[in-house]
Write an enzyme that holds these catalytic residues in place. Structure first.
Site: not given
Length: 212
Positions: A59, A82, A171
């Site tokens: 935005e 938000c 990993a």
């Protein structure tokens, strides 16, 4: 414009916002990938997606790009804007309000403490028309990892061959404390990680840490 035409346009423009966000998946952690399309009189006047690294938000890029044409426009956003920022910067809700946007269409509501309905509430209190849930199922892939991290503290783990659209490859030794390893990644902001088929994937599956 007829109601049917409006509904058709809403789907088309939200589809575009989702496509913008999908193109950024795996590049925006610790923030989710969000797409924003601003439309005036049936025409797209600006569009943006969360920048690599998570900032600027969609935005706060799309609104300045729209300029004065944002007044009276509709913003299509894949995740609730938000209501506050962890950094203390201007929230995306305020960007939309200050620009004069009059209608906001949202695909998914953000469960994080910086949104959690607060963005929608602020927009409505300011007099903007807000609709939520449009193409929510189509947008779900954008936020499944983000929601998983909010709920569990861990990124979502999936088996994949290439890792395209994921934040990183997981990993670790299959004999290590995998839940703890994943929580460390969650604290670092990772939302979607991948493993190839094999011993590690089987260990994750046995411990209920693999999303199928």
């Amino acid at each position: 414009m007829t109601t049917a035409q409006q509904a058709s346009d809403d789907i088309r423009f939200m589809g575009r916002a989702i496509a913008l966000a999908k193109a950024r998946m795996g590049q925006t952690w610790p923030n989710p990938a969000v797409g924003c399309v601003i439309v005036k009189d049936g025409e797209v006047v600006s569009e943006a997606a969360t920048a690599p690294g998570g900032r600027p938000h969609a935005e706060e890029q799309a609104v300045p790009a729209a300029g004065d044409t944002a007044k009276g426009a509709t913003a299509y956003v894949t995740m609730e804007p938000c209501g506050a920022r962890s950094s203390g910067r201007i929230s995306c809700s305020h960007f939309l309000m200050d620009a004069g946007v009059t209608r906001v269409v949202v695909a998914a509501v953000d469960p994080s403490p910086f949104a959690s309905g607060r963005g929608v509430e602020r927009l409505r209190k300011a007099g903007l028309e807000v609709e939520t849930g449009l193409l929510a199922e189509e947008a779900a892939v954008l936020y499944e990892g983000y929601l998983h991290r909010v709920e569990t503290g861990r990124p979502m783990v999936r088996i994949d061959e290439t890792g395209e659209g994921f934040d990183a490859r997981f990993a670790a030794s299959s004999r290590s404390d995998l839940s703890t390893e994943l929580k460390r990644l969650g604290e670092a902001g990772y939302t979607r990680v991948w493993v190839g088929p094999g011993e590690l994937a089987e260990a994750l599956k046995e411990q209920g840490l693999l999303t199928l």
